[in-house]
Design a protein around this motif. Structure first.
Motif, PDB file in Angstrom:
ATOM      1  N   MET A   1       0.817  -1.206   0.000  1.00  0.00           N
ATOM      2  CA  MET A   1       0.000   0.000   0.000  1.00  0.00           C
ATOM      3  C   MET A   1       0.850   1.255   0.000  1.00  0.00           C
ATOM      4  O   MET A   1       0.394   2.311  -0.414  1.00  0.00           O
ATOM      5  N   THR A   2       2.089   1.202   0.503  1.00  0.00           N
ATOM      6  CA  THR A   2       2.905   2.417   0.519  1.00  0.00           C
ATOM      7  C   THR A   2       3.445   2.685  -0.878  1.00  0.00           C
ATOM      8  O   THR A   2       3.628   1.777  -1.669  1.00  0.00           O
ATOM      9  N   LYS A   3       3.688   3.942  -1.169  1.00  0.00           N
ATOM     10  CA  LYS A   3       4.097   4.311  -2.525  1.00  0.00           C
ATOM     11  C   LYS A   3       5.481   4.930  -2.458  1.00  0.00           C
ATOM     12  O   LYS A   3       5.773   5.731  -1.586  1.00  0.00           O
ATOM     13  N   ARG A   4       6.336   4.587  -3.361  1.00  0.00           N
ATOM     14  CA  ARG A   4       7.651   5.197  -3.394  1.00  0.00           C
ATOM     15  C   ARG A   4       7.498   6.675  -3.739  1.00  0.00           C
ATOM     16  O   ARG A   4       6.747   7.046  -4.618  1.00  0.00           O
ATOM     17  N   ILE A   5       8.282   7.511  -3.027  1.00  0.00           N
ATOM     18  CA  ILE A   5       8.210   8.947  -3.284  1.00  0.00           C
ATOM     19  C   ILE A   5       8.537   9.227  -4.743  1.00  0.00           C
ATOM     20  O   ILE A   5       7.926  10.068  -5.381  1.00  0.00           O
ATOM     21  N   SER A   6       9.554   8.485  -5.275  1.00  0.00           N
ATOM     22  CA  SER A   6      10.021   8.788  -6.624  1.00  0.00           C
ATOM     23  C   SER A   6       8.932   8.576  -7.664  1.00  0.00           C
ATOM     24  O   SER A   6       8.987   9.149  -8.747  1.00  0.00           O
ATOM     25  N   SER A   7       7.941   7.728  -7.390  1.00  0.00           N
ATOM     26  CA  SER A   7       6.923   7.494  -8.405  1.00  0.00           C
ATOM     27  C   SER A   7       5.706   8.386  -8.211  1.00  0.00           C
ATOM     28  O   SER A   7       4.816   8.421  -9.039  1.00  0.00           O
ATOM     29  N   ALA A   8       5.664   9.140  -7.103  1.00  0.00           N
ATOM     30  CA  ALA A   8       4.555  10.084  -6.907  1.00  0.00           C
ATOM     31  C   ALA A   8       4.821  11.297  -7.784  1.00  0.00           C
ATOM     32  O   ALA A   8       5.964  11.641  -8.057  1.00  0.00           O
ATOM     33  N   THR A   9       3.736  11.964  -8.233  1.00  0.00           N
ATOM     34  CA  THR A   9       3.941  13.166  -9.043  1.00  0.00           C
ATOM     35  C   THR A   9       4.462  14.281  -8.148  1.00  0.00           C
ATOM     36  O   THR A   9       4.352  14.213  -6.915  1.00  0.00           O
ATOM     37  N   GLU A  10       4.977  15.337  -8.789  1.00  0.00           N
ATOM     38  CA  GLU A  10       5.517  16.458  -8.013  1.00  0.00           C
ATOM     39  C   GLU A  10       4.416  17.115  -7.182  1.00  0.00           C
ATOM     40  O   GLU A  10       4.628  17.485  -6.028  1.00  0.00           O
ATOM     41  N   ALA A  16       1.490  16.337  -0.090  1.00  0.00           N
ATOM     42  CA  ALA A  16       1.783  15.482   1.066  1.00  0.00           C
ATOM     43  C   ALA A  16       2.697  16.209   2.049  1.00  0.00           C
ATOM     44  O   ALA A  16       2.490  16.145   3.268  1.00  0.00           O
ATOM     45  N   LEU A  17       3.701  16.908   1.525  1.00  0.00           N
ATOM     46  CA  LEU A  17       4.630  17.649   2.399  1.00  0.00           C
ATOM     47  C   LEU A  17       3.917  18.779   3.128  1.00  0.00           C
ATOM     48  O   LEU A  17       4.102  18.967   4.334  1.00  0.00           O
ATOM     49  N   LEU A  18       3.066  19.502   2.421  1.00  0.00           N
ATOM     50  CA  LEU A  18       2.320  20.607   3.056  1.00  0.00           C
ATOM     51  C   LEU A  18       1.360  20.069   4.120  1.00  0.00           C
ATOM     52  O   LEU A  18       1.241  20.637   5.204  1.00  0.00           O
TER      53      LEU A  18
ATOM     54  N   GLN B 147      14.444  27.958  10.191  1.00  0.00           N
ATOM     55  CA  GLN B 147      14.486  26.538  10.581  1.00  0.00           C
ATOM     56  C   GLN B 147      13.448  25.740   9.797  1.00  0.00           C
ATOM     57  O   GLN B 147      13.741  24.653   9.280  1.00  0.00           O
ATOM     58  N   ILE B 148      12.224  26.278   9.708  1.00  0.00           N
ATOM     59  CA  ILE B 148      11.158  25.585   8.973  1.00  0.00           C
ATOM     60  C   ILE B 148      11.527  25.518   7.494  1.00  0.00           C
ATOM     61  O   ILE B 148      11.372  24.488   6.830  1.00  0.00           O
ATOM     62  N   ASP B 149      12.060  26.626   6.969  1.00  0.00           N
ATOM     63  CA  ASP B 149      12.450  26.697   5.558  1.00  0.00           C
ATOM     64  C   ASP B 149      13.501  25.644   5.234  1.00  0.00           C
ATOM     65  O   ASP B 149      13.395  24.924   4.233  1.00  0.00           O
ATOM     66  N   LYS B 150      14.494  25.557   6.104  1.00  0.00           N
ATOM     67  CA  LYS B 150      15.597  24.595   5.894  1.00  0.00           C
ATOM     68  C   LYS B 150      15.040  23.170   5.876  1.00  0.00           C
ATOM     69  O   LYS B 150      15.406  22.346   5.034  1.00  0.00           O
ATOM     70  N   ARG B 151      14.122  22.905   6.794  1.00  0.00           N
ATOM     71  CA  ARG B 151      13.562  21.562   6.875  1.00  0.00           C
ATOM     72  C   ARG B 151      12.743  21.222   5.628  1.00  0.00           C
ATOM     73  O   ARG B 151      12.776  20.101   5.122  1.00  0.00           O
ATOM     74  N   LEU B 152      12.002  22.198   5.121  1.00  0.00           N
ATOM     75  CA  LEU B 152      11.213  21.969   3.910  1.00  0.00           C
ATOM     76  C   LEU B 152      12.120  21.711   2.711  1.00  0.00           C
ATOM     77  O   LEU B 152      11.826  20.852   1.872  1.00  0.00           O
ATOM     78  N   LEU B 153      13.223  22.459   2.631  1.00  0.00           N
ATOM     79  CA  LEU B 153      14.165  22.264   1.523  1.00  0.00           C
ATOM     80  C   LEU B 153      14.779  20.869   1.601  1.00  0.00           C
ATOM     81  O   LEU B 153      14.981  20.204   0.584  1.00  0.00           O
ATOM     82  N   GLU B 154      15.067  20.406   2.817  1.00  0.00           N
ATOM     83  CA  GLU B 154      15.611  19.043   2.998  1.00  0.00           C
ATOM     84  C   GLU B 154      14.594  17.996   2.548  1.00  0.00           C
ATOM     85  O   GLU B 154      14.945  17.003   1.914  1.00  0.00           O
ATOM     86  N   ASP B 156      12.245  18.374   0.339  1.00  0.00           N
ATOM     87  CA  ASP B 156      12.147  18.433  -1.122  1.00  0.00           C
ATOM     88  C   ASP B 156      13.227  17.586  -1.778  1.00  0.00           C
ATOM     89  O   ASP B 156      13.036  17.021  -2.846  1.00  0.00           O
ATOM     90  N   ALA B 157      14.373  17.519  -1.105  1.00  0.00           N
ATOM     91  CA  ALA B 157      15.512  16.788  -1.667  1.00  0.00           C
ATOM     92  C   ALA B 157      15.323  15.279  -1.566  1.00  0.00           C
ATOM     93  O   ALA B 157      15.977  14.510  -2.258  1.00  0.00           O
ATOM     94  N   LYS B 158      14.376  14.843  -0.743  1.00  0.00           N
ATOM     95  CA  LYS B 158      14.163  13.403  -0.551  1.00  0.00           C
ATOM     96  C   LYS B 158      13.266  12.860  -1.659  1.00  0.00           C
ATOM     97  O   LYS B 158      12.128  12.488  -1.437  1.00  0.00           O
ATOM     98  N   THR B 159      13.792  12.765  -2.878  1.00  0.00           N
ATOM     99  CA  THR B 159      12.928  12.297  -3.972  1.00  0.00           C
ATOM    100  C   THR B 159      13.166  10.834  -4.278  1.00  0.00           C
ATOM    101  O   THR B 159      12.358  10.167  -4.875  1.00  0.00           O
ATOM    102  N   ALA B 160      14.325  10.313  -3.849  1.00  0.00           N
ATOM    103  CA  ALA B 160      14.654   8.947  -4.244  1.00  0.00           C
ATOM    104  C   ALA B 160      14.428   7.944  -3.125  1.00  0.00           C
ATOM    105  O   ALA B 160      14.446   6.742  -3.347  1.00  0.00           O
ATOM    106  N   SER B 161      14.191   8.450  -1.899  1.00  0.00           N
ATOM    107  CA  SER B 161      14.064   7.497  -0.790  1.00  0.00           C
ATOM    108  C   SER B 161      12.701   6.835  -0.806  1.00  0.00           C
ATOM    109  O   SER B 161      11.699   7.478  -1.060  1.00  0.00           O
TER     110      SER B 161
END
Lengths: 182, 201
Positions: A1-10, A16-18, B147-154, B156-161
């Protein structure tokens, strides 16, 4: 059920981050000592405010829903009245903030948007409190509740303005939004 | 001791749902009050946190609000406040409902609940980022924005994990059967008893 971040759209990653930031700031808010227990600072609304400039109307509404249901799942309050109040208040606030920003962009700042959102949130919650829990006594609590909401939303709005002006992250996403929408 | 802490999320969800409806329609203040304490106990055995003060504050607030609507025999009067039997009962009944639902909901719902489809994937991603944000260094009041800005930028960088898998659930058939009966039997017995009493009364 979990989705890899890399395959999610931007956009999915951004939403999700917001939403996660909403939940994180909600957690932070509990740690801040308040003069009265029922006063809420509304920190969880900061991501909604700062993202108005780089999310579409549909994406902003999706963020509001993610925030509501995400908090309900994390706090385990999905089947309680707390969720009902959160749902009603957040939907009203979200609707007013998103509409006000997109319809009155040139005439209203994030301060005004924040105040409108708080007003919508608090009015709906007073109505729900009157109908479900407190009866007519809810109207006695309305004035201090609304005044507190006005003060805290003003502070939040000012903070959101400072944030959007100073944040590198916001700048990048505003740029990305401009490129996306031409 | 948390014997029910690692029961599967889906099992908890359906069990909790089965307890929710009879609890919602209970009318007796005493039965609701008893079940509140019972749900709190089950929640503690399931690894949930409990703090008495916020719950007492909430109950007190709801009861106080109902005292402004006098109802029934007067017990005590002071200024605008009239303590009546009816308003006290209404306040306590409503307060027990609100608090009971909170703990029943905490027993029922958890972030590990697998939601199907795109919505489920979005929630999974959201919880992943939430855990990453919460796991970072504590925020301090100085330079909060940066601090919040730095964390958000970090983030954003997590695209491959990869997003983490939820913790494996435990709990054999016996533990599940025990949880099921401990949660559902008292609630359904209370609801059935109340209906029977109303029919015969």
């Amino acid at each position: 059920m979990t989705k890899r971040i890399s395959s999610a759209t931007e956009t999915e990653r951004l939403l999700a981050l917001l939403a996660a930031l909403c939940m994180f700031l909600s957690l932070i808010e509990y740690l801040i000592p308040k003069p009265l227990p029922f006063i809420r600072l509304g920190l969880a609304n900061l991501p909604i405010l700062i993202s108005l400039s780089f999310l579409s109307v549909r994406e902003s509404f999706l963020l509001v829903l993610l925030k509501i249901f995400g908090q309900g799942l994390v706090n385990g309050t999905l089947f309680s009245y707390i969720f009902l109040f959160s749902l009603g208040g957040s939907l009203a606030a979200g609707f007013l903030m998103i509409t006000a920003y997109h319809a009155l962009k040139d005439y209203i700042s994030l301060l005004g948007v924040s105040i409108l959102g708080a007003l919508g949130n608090n009015l709906i919650q007073i109505l729900l409190a009157r109908q479900i829990i407190f009866g007519k006594a809810a109207l006695l609590m309305a004035p201090p509740f609304l005044i507190a909401g006005l003060l805290t939303s003003s502070l939040l709005g000012l903070f959101a303005i400072r944030f959007t002006e100073s944040s590198e992250w916001v700048r990048r996403h505003q740029q990305s939004f401009r490129e996306r929408t031409g | 001791m948390k014997p029910f802490a690692k029961l599967p999320a889906e099992f908890r969800f359906w069990t909790g749902l089965a307890a929710l409806f009879p609890y919602l329609f209970l009318e007796s203040m005493i039965l609701r009050g008893f079940l509140v304490f019972y749900f709190i106990l089950l929640a503690i055995l399931s690894g949930k946190r409990f703090k008495a003060a916020p719950n007492l504050l909430m109950l007190g607030g709801i009861v106080l609000a109902h005292l402004f609507i006098p109802n029934g025999r007067i017990l005590w009067e002071w200024g605008p406040l009239t303590l009546t039997v009816g308003s006290l009962q209404n306040g306590l009944t409503k307060g027990f409902l609100v608090i009971g639902l909170i703990y029943l909901s905490r027993l029922t719902v958890s972030p590990q609940l697998a939601i199907p489809g795109r919505a489920g994937a979005l929630f999974s991603l959201t919880f992943y980022y939430f855990e990453e944000l919460s796991g970072g260094p504590r925020l301090t009041r100085t330079s909060l924005i940066s601090q919040i800005d730095k964390r958000l930028l970090e983030m954003d960088a997590k695209t491959a994990s990869p997003a983490p898998r939820p913790a494996p659930a435990e709990g054999g058939a016996l533990r599940r059967a025990l949880y099921l009966s401990l949660l559902l039997l008292p609630v359904w017995t209370a609801a059935a008893g109340e209906r029977l009493y109303a029919l015969l009364g």
